[in-house]
Design a protein around this motif. Structure first.
Motif, mmCIF file in Angstrom:
data_model
loop_
_atom_site.group_PDB
_atom_site.id
_atom_site.type_symbol
_atom_site.label_atom_id
_atom_site.label_comp_id
_atom_site.label_asym_id
_atom_site.label_seq_id
_atom_site.Cartn_x
_atom_site.Cartn_y
_atom_site.Cartn_z
ATOM 1 N N LEU A 154 13.647 10.954 10.189
ATOM 2 C CA LEU A 154 14.030 12.123 9.393
ATOM 3 C C LEU A 154 13.219 13.231 9.111
ATOM 4 C CD1 LEU A 154 14.841 9.798 6.211
ATOM 5 C CD2 LEU A 154 16.652 10.676 7.966
ATOM 6 N N LEU A 187 6.827 15.054 1.904
ATOM 7 C CA LEU A 187 6.131 15.051 3.130
ATOM 8 C C LEU A 187 4.651 15.149 3.439
ATOM 9 C CD1 LEU A 187 8.885 16.812 5.311
ATOM 10 C CD2 LEU A 187 8.412 14.369 5.240
ATOM 11 N N MET A 192 2.943 7.878 6.954
ATOM 12 C CA MET A 192 3.646 7.117 8.188
ATOM 13 C C MET A 192 2.454 6.797 9.236
ATOM 14 S SD MET A 192 6.358 9.763 9.780
ATOM 15 C CE MET A 192 4.994 11.002 10.495
ATOM 16 N N CYS A 241 0.833 -1.299 0.117
ATOM 17 C CA CYS A 241 -0.019 0.052 -0.119
ATOM 18 C C CYS A 241 0.731 1.316 -0.026
ATOM 19 C CB CYS A 241 -0.867 -0.181 1.261
ATOM 20 S SG CYS A 241 -1.876 1.405 1.410
ATOM 21 N N THR A 242 0.411 2.331 -0.906
ATOM 22 C CA THR A 242 1.330 3.368 -0.660
ATOM 23 C C THR A 242 0.106 4.775 -0.412
ATOM 24 O OG1 THR A 242 1.093 3.809 -3.262
ATOM 25 C CG2 THR A 242 3.229 2.896 -2.015
ATOM 26 N N VAL A 298 15.119 14.376 -3.627
ATOM 27 C CA VAL A 298 15.401 14.859 -2.290
ATOM 28 C C VAL A 298 16.815 14.258 -1.758
ATOM 29 C CG1 VAL A 298 14.874 14.719 0.007
ATOM 30 C CG2 VAL A 298 13.121 15.503 -1.535
ATOM 31 N N ALA A 299 17.013 12.932 -2.375
ATOM 32 C CA ALA A 299 18.338 12.324 -2.046
ATOM 33 C C ALA A 299 19.392 13.141 -2.731
ATOM 34 C CB ALA A 299 18.292 10.758 -2.166
ATOM 35 N N GLY A 344 11.331 7.246 8.140
ATOM 36 C CA GLY A 344 10.594 8.651 7.632
ATOM 37 C C GLY A 344 10.432 9.349 8.943
ATOM 38 N N HIS A 391 15.347 3.838 4.959
ATOM 39 C CA HIS A 391 14.283 4.287 4.326
ATOM 40 C C HIS A 391 14.374 4.337 2.526
ATOM 41 C CE1 HIS A 391 10.807 7.416 4.116
ATOM 42 N NE2 HIS A 391 11.525 7.817 3.122
ATOM 43 N N GLY A 442 11.443 11.416 -3.864
ATOM 44 C CA GLY A 442 12.181 10.911 -2.782
ATOM 45 C C GLY A 442 13.657 10.764 -3.410
ATOM 46 N N SER A 461 0.752 3.581 8.101
ATOM 47 C CA SER A 461 1.423 2.588 8.018
ATOM 48 C C SER A 461 1.814 1.959 9.312
ATOM 49 C CB SER A 461 2.924 2.855 7.455
ATOM 50 O OG SER A 461 2.906 3.254 6.131
ATOM 51 N N VAL A 513 14.124 17.094 10.301
ATOM 52 C CA VAL A 513 14.100 18.431 9.545
ATOM 53 C C VAL A 513 13.455 19.501 10.056
ATOM 54 C CG1 VAL A 513 12.536 19.167 7.437
ATOM 55 C CG2 VAL A 513 13.735 16.799 7.224
ATOM 56 N N LYS A 546 6.938 -1.433 5.239
ATOM 57 C CA LYS A 546 6.334 -0.263 5.543
ATOM 58 C C LYS A 546 6.621 0.496 6.842
ATOM 59 C CE LYS A 546 3.954 1.910 3.397
ATOM 60 N NZ LYS A 546 3.754 2.782 2.331
ATOM 61 N N VAL A 560 18.696 7.041 6.628
ATOM 62 C CA VAL A 560 18.331 7.330 5.261
ATOM 63 C C VAL A 560 18.674 6.013 4.414
ATOM 64 C CG1 VAL A 560 19.510 8.577 3.406
ATOM 65 C CG2 VAL A 560 19.136 9.737 5.541
ATOM 66 N N VAL A 602 3.809 12.087 5.403
ATOM 67 C CA VAL A 602 3.458 12.285 6.819
ATOM 68 C C VAL A 602 2.157 11.330 7.176
ATOM 69 C CG1 VAL A 602 2.751 13.721 8.835
ATOM 70 C CG2 VAL A 602 4.766 13.942 7.528
HETATM 71 C C1 HEM Z 1 16.368 10.025 0.484
HETATM 72 C C2 HEM Z 1 15.610 9.779 -0.472
HETATM 73 C C3 HEM Z 1 14.284 9.357 -0.333
HETATM 74 C C4 HEM Z 1 13.557 8.429 -0.876
HETATM 75 C C5 HEM Z 1 13.941 7.713 -1.979
HETATM 76 C C6 HEM Z 1 12.113 8.211 -0.272
HETATM 77 C C7 HEM Z 1 11.203 7.592 -0.807
HETATM 78 C C8 HEM Z 1 9.951 7.467 -0.106
HETATM 79 C C9 HEM Z 1 9.073 6.437 -0.622
HETATM 80 C C10 HEM Z 1 8.985 5.607 -1.889
HETATM 81 C C11 HEM Z 1 7.976 6.497 0.188
HETATM 82 C C12 HEM Z 1 6.674 5.418 0.239
HETATM 83 C C13 HEM Z 1 5.569 6.374 -0.236
HETATM 84 C C14 HEM Z 1 4.344 5.889 0.246
HETATM 85 O O1 HEM Z 1 4.234 4.907 1.122
HETATM 86 O O2 HEM Z 1 3.303 6.391 -0.165
HETATM 87 C C15 HEM Z 1 8.479 7.394 1.355
HETATM 88 C C16 HEM Z 1 7.705 7.668 2.328
HETATM 89 C C17 HEM Z 1 8.056 8.517 3.309
HETATM 90 N N1 HEM Z 1 9.023 9.376 3.305
HETATM 91 FE FE1 HEM Z 1 10.546 9.107 2.210
HETATM 92 N N2 HEM Z 1 12.249 9.392 0.781
HETATM 93 C C18 HEM Z 1 13.379 10.036 0.833
HETATM 94 C C19 HEM Z 1 13.767 10.844 1.593
HETATM 95 C C20 HEM Z 1 12.992 11.180 2.648
HETATM 96 C C21 HEM Z 1 13.259 11.891 3.514
HETATM 97 C C22 HEM Z 1 14.647 12.936 3.675
HETATM 98 C C23 HEM Z 1 12.169 12.240 4.414
HETATM 99 C C24 HEM Z 1 12.083 13.056 5.990
HETATM 100 C C25 HEM Z 1 12.322 14.299 5.922
HETATM 101 C C26 HEM Z 1 11.074 11.295 4.292
HETATM 102 C C27 HEM Z 1 10.138 11.067 4.991
HETATM 103 C C28 HEM Z 1 9.085 10.167 4.521
HETATM 104 C C29 HEM Z 1 7.983 9.648 5.252
HETATM 105 C C30 HEM Z 1 7.499 10.273 6.636
HETATM 106 C C31 HEM Z 1 7.357 8.794 4.508
HETATM 107 C C32 HEM Z 1 5.991 7.843 4.784
HETATM 108 C C33 HEM Z 1 6.232 6.642 5.393
HETATM 109 C C34 HEM Z 1 5.086 5.794 5.002
HETATM 110 O O3 HEM Z 1 4.557 5.819 4.270
HETATM 111 O O4 HEM Z 1 4.927 4.676 5.735
HETATM 112 N N3 HEM Z 1 11.469 10.732 2.906
HETATM 113 N N4 HEM Z 1 9.662 7.745 0.862
#
Ligand code: HEM
Ligand code: SF4
Ligand code: FES
Lengths: 248, 229
Positions: free
Chosen positions: B22, B179, B186, A214-215, B113-114, B19, B71, B110, B189, B26, B12, B68, B183
């Motif tokens: 991180l 975010l 998060m 799930c996303t 951002v990386a 996440g 994630h 994401g 999940s 932030v 997840k 990181v 958020v």
């Molecule tokens: C560094 C490269 C990053 C990549 C490749 C990346 C990728 C992703 C992906 C693919 C998701 C899942 C999306 C979804 O569940 O719909 C996600 C969720 C998330 N990301 Fe990132 N992200 C990155 C950096 C960051 C950073 C820097 C932060 C924080 C400031 C962050 C915070 C979050 C949060 C809070 C979630 C939600 C978690 C969840 O769905 O369970 N991400 N990220």
């Protein structure tokens, strides 16, 4: 009204498929979508051609067999409506309608618009039941159940296992379906006993079938004919976490 | 433990917890940097305070880098599995029903951002002169009074370059897009959403994303507009 249908046709699971265009003339707005297809099929049979294969059973929105992606949206995109409950009055004379099968690796095509949904059955076999024999029907209020739990359980139990959630999801995730089943059973006293084992085994089976994760895009709840919502997925996530902490 | 890394739900959780850490960073990072508006002295004192505890600083860095890594690993692993689960799409590639732009582009936002994070680390942490486009070496900037590193001047000189500031603003736009959906994801999940809290969590996610965007972008903007110099 007269319609043009662009239908996915595929002879067998491994044969290549393609779109074939049909003309559906003299469609009555009060017909259901499936009745409209029945009429087209009668025409095909009269001409000695192979009718379009599609699934259906109850035709009243309760069995979950009908499964058509109509103009890119599973069940056609009307709130809380399964394909069999969709009526032709929602279309206009001269429309072109694209009809496709559910698309997911875990739902291989059998023929034309019919897909194999055994993956769901195997997930149910992994835990979607209550092991004890419940005997005859007990008195209605013999076991007190809080109204809120009962309502939520009933909402989840409305899932008819059609698979539209998987078909709509860009990740072909089955989480809405599994969450509905997990929630439905674990909210009730008889089902609570096995809740940890159930969620662990069902999620394991779900992953093994090759469904995605799930996303939280919300496509599943938007197309669900029974309006199962995303909060059930949060509930499943909670159940699975609790099971993991308990080591079950 | 293994189940956490193998199952879809487990991954997840990893994505959500990493996440969350991180996300917390932030916010703290933004609050710390907003001290630029208080002038050189408080900002440099804060920077020196952080630099004066190398053990803690490195501990924090290692934790963040691990987060990181976890994630990105879970994001890429899940994204590949999700792609494999849906080998064929629908005619004309319709956008998935009801799915928001942010939710459909999480991997892309994401990954960009990386790239931004790598640039940002080279720019202000490693202080590689080659990436700052000013021809100056930030390491040589010392506070005339304390002789400690002059972080205030580094930021002012660093952001005075239009293209550098522009990339920061783009990076923030994508982080906040990420975010605004991340958020809520998060909470979802980790099972922390229910029928009552759900819509407040969605609003909270949009609000913090906006605050982070405005808060962080205010710094390069203030420098570019000559308000902080
Ligand atoms: C560094 C490269 C990053 C990549 C490749 C990346 C990728 C992703 C992906 C693919 C998701 C899942 C999306 C979804 O569940 O719909 C996600 C969720 C998330 N990301 Fe990132 N992200 C990155 C950096 C960051 C950073 C820097 C932060 C924080 C400031 C962050 C915070 C979050 C949060 C809070 C979630 C939600 C978690 C969840 O769905 O369970 N991400 N990220
Ligand atoms: S959750 Fe809704 S869309 Fe999914 S199988 Fe059940 S009834 Fe169908
Ligand atoms: S045919 Fe039974 S739900 Fe549509």
């Amino acid at each position: 009204m007269n319609l043009t249908l662009k239908v996915w046709r595929q002879k067998s699971p491994n044969a290549p498929g393609r779109f074939i265009t049909f003309q559906a003339d003299g469609v009555i707005p009060d017909m259901s979508f499936l009745e409209m297809l029945d009429v087209v099929n009668e025409g095909l049979i009269e001409k000695g051609e192979d009718p379009i294969a599609f699934d259906s059973d109850c035709r009243e929105g309760i069995c979950g067999m009908c499964s058509l992606v109509i103009n890119g949206v599973p069940h056609g995109g009307h709130k809380g409506t399964a394909t069999c409950q969709l009526h032709m009055r929602h279309f206009k004379d001269g429309d072109t309608i694209t009809i496709e099968p559910w698309r997911a690796r875990a739902f291989p095509i059998i023929k034309d618009l019919v897909v194999n949904r055994w993956a769901f059955d195997r997930i149910i076999q992994a835990g979607g039941f209550i092991s004890v024999s419940t005997g005859g029907a007990p008195d209605a209020n013999a076991i007190p159940i809080p109204k809120a739990d009962q309502d939520q359980s009933m909402d989840a139990a409305a899932c008819i296992g059609c698979g539209a959630c998987v078909a709509a999801c860009k990740n072909a995730s089955a989480m809405l379906f599994v969450a509905a089943k997990v929630s439905h059973l674990s909210l009730l006293p008889q089902g609570k006993v096995e809740r940890h084992r159930r969620v662990t085994n069902m999620v394991k089976a779900m992953d093994a079938e090759g469904f995605g994760a799930c996303t939280v895009t919300g496509s599943c709840e938007a197309v669900c004919p029974k309006e199962i919502n995303l909060t059930f997925i949060a509930r499943m996530n909670r159940e699975y976490l609790a099971a993991w902490f308990k080591g079950k | 433990m293994l189940r956490l890394f193998q199952s879809s739900l487990g991954k997840k959780y990893i994505m959500a917890v990493s996440g969350f850490v991180l996300f917390g960073f932030v916010i703290v990072h933004m609050l710390g940097n907003l001290q630029i508006f208080l002038g050189p002295e408080p900002l440099n004192r804060y920077a020196h305070f952080l630099q004066s505890m190398p053990e803690l600083l490195w501990l924090a860095r290692i934790v963040l880098l691990t987060m990181v890594a976890l994630h990105v690993w879970s994001a890429i692993k899940l994204s590949l599995e999700n792609k494999a689960a849906r080998p064929a799409g629908y005619e004309g590639n319709p956008t998935p029903v009801a799915a928001s732009y942010a939710s459909r582009t999480m991997l892309m936002s994401g990954l960009i951002v990386a790239v931004f994070i790598i640039y940002h680390l080279l720019h202000f942490t490693v202080q590689t002169p080659a990436v700052n486009l000013t021809g100056q070496d930030f390491k040589t900037f010392l506070d005339p009074q304390t002789k400690h590193h002059d972080v205030f001047r580094m930021m002012v000189v660093g952001y005075s370059k239009f293209w550098v500031s522009g990339f920061y603003i783009l990076g923030m736009a994508l982080l906040c897009l990420h975010l605004s959906h991340g958020v809520t994801g998060m909470f979802q999940s980790l099972g922390l959403k229910n029928e009552h809290t759900g819509k407040w969590i969605d609003r909270f996610a949009l609000a913090v994303a906006a605050v982070i965007f405005l808060g962080n972008c205010s710094i390069p903007m203030a420098v570019l507009l000559g308000y902080v110099r």
